[in-house]
Design a protein around this motif. Structure first.
Motif, PDB file in Angstrom:
ATOM      1  N   GLY A  74      19.720  -7.298  34.590  1.00  0.00           N
ATOM      2  CA  GLY A  74      20.070  -7.902  35.870  1.00  0.00           C
ATOM      3  C   GLY A  74      19.121  -8.968  36.359  1.00  0.00           C
ATOM      4  O   GLY A  74      19.166  -9.336  37.526  1.00  0.00           O
ATOM      5  N   GLY A  75      18.224  -9.452  35.518  1.00  0.00           N
ATOM      6  CA  GLY A  75      17.426 -10.595  35.915  1.00  0.00           C
ATOM      7  C   GLY A  75      15.922 -10.435  35.872  1.00  0.00           C
ATOM      8  O   GLY A  75      15.219 -11.419  35.686  1.00  0.00           O
ATOM      9  N   GLY A  76      15.377  -9.250  36.060  1.00  0.00           N
ATOM     10  CA  GLY A  76      13.921  -9.091  36.077  1.00  0.00           C
ATOM     11  C   GLY A  76      13.262  -9.476  34.769  1.00  0.00           C
ATOM     12  O   GLY A  76      12.271 -10.220  34.739  1.00  0.00           O
ATOM     13  N   PHE A  77      13.812  -9.008  33.674  1.00  0.00           N
ATOM     14  CA  PHE A  77      13.258  -9.263  32.338  1.00  0.00           C
ATOM     15  C   PHE A  77      13.531 -10.695  31.875  1.00  0.00           C
ATOM     16  O   PHE A  77      12.828 -11.215  31.016  1.00  0.00           O
ATOM     17  CB  PHE A  77      13.856  -8.254  31.350  1.00  0.00           C
ATOM     18  N   GLN A  78      14.524 -11.331  32.466  1.00  0.00           N
ATOM     19  CA  GLN A  78      14.902 -12.678  32.045  1.00  0.00           C
ATOM     20  C   GLN A  78      13.753 -13.672  32.220  1.00  0.00           C
ATOM     21  O   GLN A  78      13.589 -14.580  31.410  1.00  0.00           O
ATOM     22  CB  GLN A  78      16.140 -13.160  32.808  1.00  0.00           C
ATOM     23  N   GLY A  79      12.944 -13.491  33.258  1.00  0.00           N
ATOM     24  CA  GLY A  79      11.811 -14.390  33.476  1.00  0.00           C
ATOM     25  C   GLY A  79      10.819 -14.360  32.326  1.00  0.00           C
ATOM     26  O   GLY A  79      10.306 -15.407  31.913  1.00  0.00           O
ATOM     27  N   VAL A  80      10.534 -13.179  31.800  1.00  0.00           N
ATOM     28  CA  VAL A  80       9.644 -13.058  30.644  1.00  0.00           C
ATOM     29  C   VAL A  80      10.282 -13.735  29.440  1.00  0.00           C
ATOM     30  O   VAL A  80       9.634 -14.500  28.713  1.00  0.00           O
ATOM     31  CB  VAL A  80       9.338 -11.570  30.336  1.00  0.00           C
ATOM     32  N   SER A  81      11.563 -13.458  29.217  1.00  0.00           N
ATOM     33  CA  SER A  81      12.283 -14.055  28.085  1.00  0.00           C
ATOM     34  C   SER A  81      12.305 -15.577  28.184  1.00  0.00           C
ATOM     35  O   SER A  81      12.120 -16.270  27.178  1.00  0.00           O
ATOM     36  CB  SER A  81      13.714 -13.520  28.017  1.00  0.00           C
ATOM     37  N   ASP A  82      12.529 -16.094  29.374  1.00  0.00           N
ATOM     38  CA  ASP A  82      12.566 -17.544  29.563  1.00  0.00           C
ATOM     39  C   ASP A  82      11.218 -18.192  29.260  1.00  0.00           C
ATOM     40  O   ASP A  82      11.159 -19.271  28.669  1.00  0.00           O
ATOM     41  CB  ASP A  82      12.974 -17.898  30.990  1.00  0.00           C
ATOM     42  N   ASP A  83      10.133 -17.540  29.663  1.00  0.00           N
ATOM     43  CA  ASP A  83       8.808 -18.141  29.547  1.00  0.00           C
ATOM     44  C   ASP A  83       8.109 -17.886  28.209  1.00  0.00           C
ATOM     45  O   ASP A  83       7.306 -18.707  27.775  1.00  0.00           O
ATOM     46  CB  ASP A  83       7.907 -17.652  30.678  1.00  0.00           C
ATOM     47  N   PHE A  84       8.400 -16.740  27.569  1.00  0.00           N
ATOM     48  CA  PHE A  84       7.656 -16.363  26.370  1.00  0.00           C
ATOM     49  C   PHE A  84       8.527 -16.030  25.170  1.00  0.00           C
ATOM     50  O   PHE A  84       8.013 -15.680  24.115  1.00  0.00           O
ATOM     51  CB  PHE A  84       6.770 -15.141  26.666  1.00  0.00           C
ATOM     52  N   GLY A  85       9.843 -16.067  25.309  1.00  0.00           N
ATOM     53  CA  GLY A  85      10.724 -15.544  24.272  1.00  0.00           C
ATOM     54  C   GLY A  85      10.982 -14.075  24.566  1.00  0.00           C
ATOM     55  O   GLY A  85      10.327 -13.476  25.426  1.00  0.00           O
TER      56      GLY A  85
END
Length: 191
Positions: A74-85
């Motif tokens: 729902g979005g929380g983990f997406q920030g890590v994925s966007d910035d670091f893979g």
């Protein structure tokens, strides 16, 4: 209770101030996340406290699978994925949790170990439960938990401390602690 952790191992010359700034800017976003017991924003730096690597490795204790899934999908983990893979997010089923007498988490210790082949499973997990109680009772311990990954038959021991712990394991600095449901994490053995 469910435990989860992902690790971002960074280059040896990486400016870890970037991670500190990231957590200072974004750490508060999970301070009221529904279903989260706690998230410890963890970092270790190469050459400090025995660390061979620079690493950002948040550790979570979830009260609900719904909360964990909302974070992942729902979005929380997406920030890590966007910035670091997208790193693998390891998950363990909770075995035990105890509060310690310490009040301010400055360091964390994490130890992963295999469940010994041929050992009775009940004995292995009872040993982990006992370790949680002994860790939480030590001076400066804020909390301790144990969990198991049955796909790998691996135990994880996790604890937060006011000072650098004397126990064996990987030592991390705690940059921030989001703990909206810490007071509702179930205490003791979980079966």
């Amino acid at each position: 209770m469910h435990a989860m952790q992902y690790e971002l191992t960074l280059p040896a010359r990486y400016d870890m101030g970037i991670i500190r700034e990231r957590v200072a800017r974004r750490g508060h976003l999970l301070d009221d996340w529904d279903g989260l017991g706690l998230k410890a924003y963890l970092m270790r730096e190469r050459g400090l406290r025995g660390s061979p690597v620079n690493q950002y490795a948040p550790f979570y204790l979830w009260n609900t699978v719904d909360g964990m899934n909302a974070f992942l999908w729902g979005g929380g983990f997406q920030g890590v994925s966007d910035d670091f893979g997208r790193p693998p997010a390891r998950q363990w089923t909770g075995l035990a949790y105890e509060e310690g007498g310490g009040s301010h988490a400055r360091f964390a210790m994490r130890r992963r170990q295999p469940v010994p082949d041929g050992a009775p499973l009940a004995d292995a997990v009872e040993g982990a439960v006992g370790d949680v109680g002994r860790s939480a009772a030590q001076d400066g311990a804020v909390l301790a938990a144990a969990a198991v990954d049955t796909s790998r038959w691996e135990l994880v021991h996790f604890s937060l401390w006011e000072h650098v712990p004397a126990a064996d394991g990987d030592v991390f600095e705690v940059l921030h602690l989001s703990a909206p449901g810490r007071d509702t994490l179930p205490r003791g053995r979980r079966w």
